[in-house]
Design a protein around this motif. Sequence first.
Motif, PDB file in Angstrom:
ATOM      1  N   VAL A 235      53.243  30.657  35.968  1.00  0.00           N
ATOM      2  CA  VAL A 235      53.875  31.972  35.842  1.00  0.00           C
ATOM      3  C   VAL A 235      52.831  33.036  35.542  1.00  0.00           C
ATOM      4  N   LEU A 236      51.904  32.748  34.637  1.00  0.00           N
ATOM      5  CA  LEU A 236      50.844  33.712  34.323  1.00  0.00           C
ATOM      6  C   LEU A 236      49.939  33.965  35.527  1.00  0.00           C
ATOM      7  N   ALA A 237      49.635  32.932  36.290  1.00  0.00           N
ATOM      8  CA  ALA A 237      48.791  33.104  37.476  1.00  0.00           C
ATOM      9  C   ALA A 237      49.486  33.965  38.520  1.00  0.00           C
ATOM     10  N   ALA A 238      50.774  33.789  38.690  1.00  0.00           N
ATOM     11  CA  ALA A 238      51.513  34.612  39.656  1.00  0.00           C
ATOM     12  C   ALA A 238      51.530  36.074  39.224  1.00  0.00           C
ATOM     13  N   ALA A 239      51.733  36.317  37.946  1.00  0.00           N
ATOM     14  CA  ALA A 239      51.729  37.694  37.449  1.00  0.00           C
ATOM     15  C   ALA A 239      50.344  38.321  37.582  1.00  0.00           C
ATOM     16  N   ALA A 240      49.312  37.564  37.258  1.00  0.00           N
ATOM     17  CA  ALA A 240      47.944  38.084  37.370  1.00  0.00           C
ATOM     18  C   ALA A 240      47.584  38.378  38.825  1.00  0.00           C
ATOM     19  N   THR A 241      48.042  37.552  39.735  1.00  0.00           N
ATOM     20  CA  THR A 241      47.774  37.786  41.156  1.00  0.00           C
ATOM     21  C   THR A 241      48.472  39.050  41.642  1.00  0.00           C
ATOM     22  N   ALA A 242      49.689  39.266  41.201  1.00  0.00           N
ATOM     23  CA  ALA A 242      50.410  40.482  41.599  1.00  0.00           C
ATOM     24  C   ALA A 242      49.692  41.728  41.098  1.00  0.00           C
ATOM     25  N   VAL A 243      49.236  41.701  39.857  1.00  0.00           N
ATOM     26  CA  VAL A 243      48.510  42.847  39.304  1.00  0.00           C
ATOM     27  C   VAL A 243      47.182  43.035  40.024  1.00  0.00           C
ATOM     28  N   ALA A 244      46.476  41.957  40.282  1.00  0.00           N
ATOM     29  CA  ALA A 244      45.179  42.064  40.965  1.00  0.00           C
ATOM     30  C   ALA A 244      45.323  42.602  42.379  1.00  0.00           C
ATOM     31  N   LEU A 245      46.344  42.172  43.094  1.00  0.00           N
ATOM     32  CA  LEU A 245      46.566  42.690  44.446  1.00  0.00           C
ATOM     33  C   LEU A 245      46.926  44.169  44.421  1.00  0.00           C
TER      34      LEU A 245
END
Length: 101
Positions: free
Chosen positions: A68-78
Amino acid sequence: MITLTHYLVVSAGLFCIGLYVILSKQNAIQILIGVELMLNAAILNLVAFGKYDKLNNAGQSFALFAIVLAAAATAVALAIVLNVYRRYRTIDPGKINQLKD
């Protein structure tokens, strides 16, 4: 039979590939892919250790939290990459030399 060592070898391979991608690529999207590979290696370790821990399922719980944290971090990074591209017209981190105007 697949042992814990097999999981750890695959995880180490994923981590090394992710590290190589981060160090060798000049594209921000490819760097994000490398980070995701490294996170997947860590998640694989959590699941593997959780599988061989007979007392509780803490490894799987931590792995779910990490996903879940990786998905959120990826969304913010994109979102950051898209805004940088919109401003500088490049996603090469080496060509962006100023962050404020």
